[in-house]
Design a protein around this motif. Structure first.
Motif, mmCIF file in Angstrom:
data_model
loop_
_atom_site.group_PDB
_atom_site.id
_atom_site.type_symbol
_atom_site.label_atom_id
_atom_site.label_comp_id
_atom_site.label_asym_id
_atom_site.label_seq_id
_atom_site.Cartn_x
_atom_site.Cartn_y
_atom_site.Cartn_z
ATOM 1 N N THR A 1 0.916 -1.318 0.046
ATOM 2 C CA THR A 1 -0.056 0.103 -0.103
ATOM 3 C C THR A 1 1.000 1.298 -0.041
ATOM 4 O OG1 THR A 1 -1.804 -1.160 1.327
ATOM 5 C CG2 THR A 1 -1.737 1.166 1.250
ATOM 6 N N ARG B 1 3.863 1.512 -1.196
ATOM 7 C CA ARG B 1 4.524 1.496 -2.585
ATOM 8 C C ARG B 1 3.225 2.219 -3.596
ATOM 9 N NH1 ARG B 1 6.767 -3.274 -0.806
ATOM 10 N NH2 ARG B 1 9.026 -3.463 -1.188
ATOM 11 N N VAL B 2 2.062 1.589 -3.459
ATOM 12 C CA VAL B 2 1.260 2.251 -4.589
ATOM 13 C C VAL B 2 0.735 3.645 -4.364
ATOM 14 C CG1 VAL B 2 -1.040 1.382 -3.581
ATOM 15 C CG2 VAL B 2 -0.769 1.571 -5.898
ATOM 16 N N THR C 1 -7.530 -5.164 -13.394
ATOM 17 C CA THR C 1 -6.532 -4.753 -12.722
ATOM 18 C C THR C 1 -6.489 -5.651 -11.419
ATOM 19 O OG1 THR C 1 -6.130 -2.567 -13.272
ATOM 20 C CG2 THR C 1 -5.239 -2.878 -11.192
ATOM 21 N N SER D 1 -3.906 -8.554 -10.815
ATOM 22 C CA SER D 1 -2.986 -8.248 -9.836
ATOM 23 C C SER D 1 -2.706 -9.685 -9.200
ATOM 24 C CB SER D 1 -3.314 -7.320 -8.682
ATOM 25 O OG SER D 1 -4.625 -8.035 -7.892
ATOM 26 N N THR E 1 1.659 -9.790 -9.269
ATOM 27 C CA THR E 1 2.148 -9.829 -7.888
ATOM 28 C C THR E 1 3.148 -11.232 -7.463
ATOM 29 O OG1 THR E 1 0.280 -10.300 -6.403
ATOM 30 C CG2 THR E 1 0.793 -7.892 -7.086
ATOM 31 N N ASN F 1 6.981 -6.989 -5.736
ATOM 32 C CA ASN F 1 5.958 -5.675 -5.485
ATOM 33 C C ASN F 1 6.428 -4.293 -6.195
ATOM 34 O OD1 ASN F 1 3.761 -6.732 -4.136
ATOM 35 N ND2 ASN F 1 4.746 -6.664 -2.261
ATOM 36 N N TYR G 1 3.873 -2.280 -8.538
ATOM 37 C CA TYR G 1 3.378 -1.006 -8.176
ATOM 38 C C TYR G 1 4.046 0.086 -8.578
ATOM 39 C CZ TYR G 1 0.527 -3.753 -5.163
ATOM 40 O OH TYR G 1 -0.219 -4.848 -4.777
ATOM 41 N N VAL H 1 1.300 -0.558 -12.410
ATOM 42 C CA VAL H 1 0.137 0.150 -12.052
ATOM 43 C C VAL H 1 0.170 1.636 -12.661
ATOM 44 C CG1 VAL H 1 -0.846 1.217 -10.049
ATOM 45 C CG2 VAL H 1 -0.034 -1.390 -10.209
ATOM 46 N N ALA I 1 -5.727 1.882 -7.791
ATOM 47 C CA ALA I 1 -4.808 1.442 -6.546
ATOM 48 C C ALA I 1 -5.326 0.474 -5.745
ATOM 49 C CB ALA I 1 -4.454 2.818 -5.716
ATOM 50 N N SER J 1 -5.513 -2.828 -7.201
ATOM 51 C CA SER J 1 -4.129 -3.536 -7.472
ATOM 52 C C SER J 1 -3.658 -4.277 -6.120
ATOM 53 C CB SER J 1 -3.298 -2.286 -7.784
ATOM 54 O OG SER J 1 -3.009 -1.467 -6.652
ATOM 55 N N LEU J 2 -4.326 -3.914 -5.182
ATOM 56 C CA LEU J 2 -3.892 -4.530 -3.827
ATOM 57 C C LEU J 2 -4.446 -5.942 -3.533
ATOM 58 C CD1 LEU J 2 -3.909 -1.308 -1.616
ATOM 59 C CD2 LEU J 2 -1.850 -2.677 -2.185
#
Length: 432
Positions: A159, A161-162, A333, A337, A341, A346, A350, A354, A372, A375-376
């Protein structure tokens, strides 16, 4: 070509370890070296490998001293009261123990660090699982699944990172995902309950087996009893609490904290140098294979990054999304992911993939925050990737094979991500 070779390299690596033709450690080193030579990067592989090793060195140091620290704490009996209480509450019932393991992993995961979660959870629960005869894959499965959910915490890594890559705040990304994380946790507890029912049916409540186990280990217990330091329980607990608080507050780097903590507990619990050396020698056998695996993973990641295979893989994955699917890019996305991932780091996903997805999504009115969050979703299964160093610690602590562990846990972990995605779509935090 680079992207194709990158995907092929990961597939070959996964095949070799799952089929047990190579150990994970040797495959992590030899497979990327072979592919690097094939691609013509032979003269540069040494520097690439060293760069990767340097990046994972702090993790390797942390794991080394963390294993020593918690090993000494186990020897001194810090976790004995907790184990005894859980055993008493479980009353020999594997179901209660397994659900309790998932709950404990969730609580400990609040610090956002996978390695710490695994060490504390395994330190507290491994003896119970073994005493009751529970399948050896269950404990690491519960720990990694629950940690996969909690890995979305802003201080957990992905999180952060994004948010950094897209210049967003926690209120935009993390806070809306809290209900989905709760749904993911409920799924993990449901899985724990289902597995617990099977283990209860297989093992019963095991009161008689407990007696047999106690008798069989009587000699070992006598030796272990000599290492107990019940009079230092509160001292050891205080040091551990302070260490965890310092970890959360990032007072010092995690590896430095464990180095200092290990030195203190060795001196306090075993003042004689001979006894300290004996404790280090005993736990070094547990630490060395895990550390070797971490540095081997550094070579793998260093070569993937240095050859630009990671960048090429990221670009190719983005390019396969057809323009007609643009309005559904948030959902795409989220689904993408999972493999992204798993096969990429990561950082690569990210910071590389992303932002490209966000630019494309903007033309369809999809906000960066929505991409975002989507993507998690894949974090539910991300930790089973061979590129995650802390997972090698988990399998090492439990004495299981990496490939076997992946096969046992992967579908359940993918289920975690799908549950979080379904709930996110239902409440609208990720647009369909």
């Amino acid at each position: 070509m680079l992207a194709l070779m990158g995907f092929l390299m990961v597939i070959v690596f996964m095949y070799l370890i799952m089929s047990k033709r190579l150990s994970a450690m040797t495959a992590l080193m030899l497979v990327p070296l072979a592919f690097g030579i094939i691609l013509g990067f032979g003269p540069d592989l040494g520097a690439m490998s060293l760069d990767g090793i340097k990046k994972v060195a702090p993790t390797g140091i942390m794991i080394c001293f963390a294993i020593l620290y918690f090993g000494v704490m186990i020897d001194a009996g810090l976790f004995d009261p907790l184990i005894n209480k859980i055993l008493k509450a479980a009353k020999g019932d594997p179901l209660k123990v397994i659900v309790g393991t998932a709950v404990l992993a969730g609580i400990v995961s609040l610090d956002g660090d996978g390695s710490t979660t695994y060490m504390i959870t395994c330190s507290a629960m491994l003896a119970i699982h073994r005493r009751l005869g529970i399948h050896p894959m269950v404990l690491p499965a519960m720990a990694i699944m629950q940690n996969g959910v909690m890995n979305i915490l802003p201080w957990g890594g992905p999180t952060g990172r994004v948010m950094s890559a897209l210049n967003l705040e926690a209120a935009d990304v993390f806070v809306p995902l809290i209900p989905a994380m709760i749904a993911g946790t409920i799924w993990v507890l449901f899985v724990a309950y289902r597995i617990g029912l099977k283990e209860r049916a297989r093992l019963g409540t095991l009161q008689m087996q407990d007696v047999i186990a106690e008798t069989a280990t009587a000699v070992v217990d006598i030796e272990a009893q000599k290492l107990k330091r019940p009079h230092l329980f509160w001292v050891n607990l205080s040091i551990t609490v302070i260490l965890m608080a310092a970890l959360v507050r990032e007072v010092l780097p995690l590896n430095v904290l464990f180095m200092i903590g290990t030195s203190l507990v060795l001196i306090i619990n075993y003042p004689k140098i001979k006894d300290q050396q004996a404790r280090i020698a005993t736990h070094a056998a547990n630490a060395l294979p895990v550390i070797a695996m971490v540095f081997a993973a550094g070579i793998f990641m260093g070569i993937m990054s240095g050859t630009k295979m990671v960048d090429a893989m990221a670009g190719s994955l983005v390019s396969v999304i057809p323009s007609s699917m643009g309005p559904h890019l948030a959902l795409i996305t989220a689904l993408a992911s999972l493999p992204f991932t798993f096969f990429l780091t990561n950082d690569a996903f990210y910071f590389g993939v992303v932002p490209v997805l966000v630019k494309t999504a903007a033309t369809y009115g999809i906000t960066p925050a929505e991409i975002a969050r989507a993507s998690l979703i894949g974090q539910g299964a991300h930790l089973l990737s061979p590129l995650v160093a802390s997972t090698y610690l988990l399998v090492g602590l439990n004495g299981v094979e990496f490939g076997d562990f992946q096969k046992y846990t992967l579908l359940w972990a993918i289920g975690t991500s799908l549950v979080m995605l379904a709930f996110s779509l239902a409440i609208g935090i990720i647009p369909f």
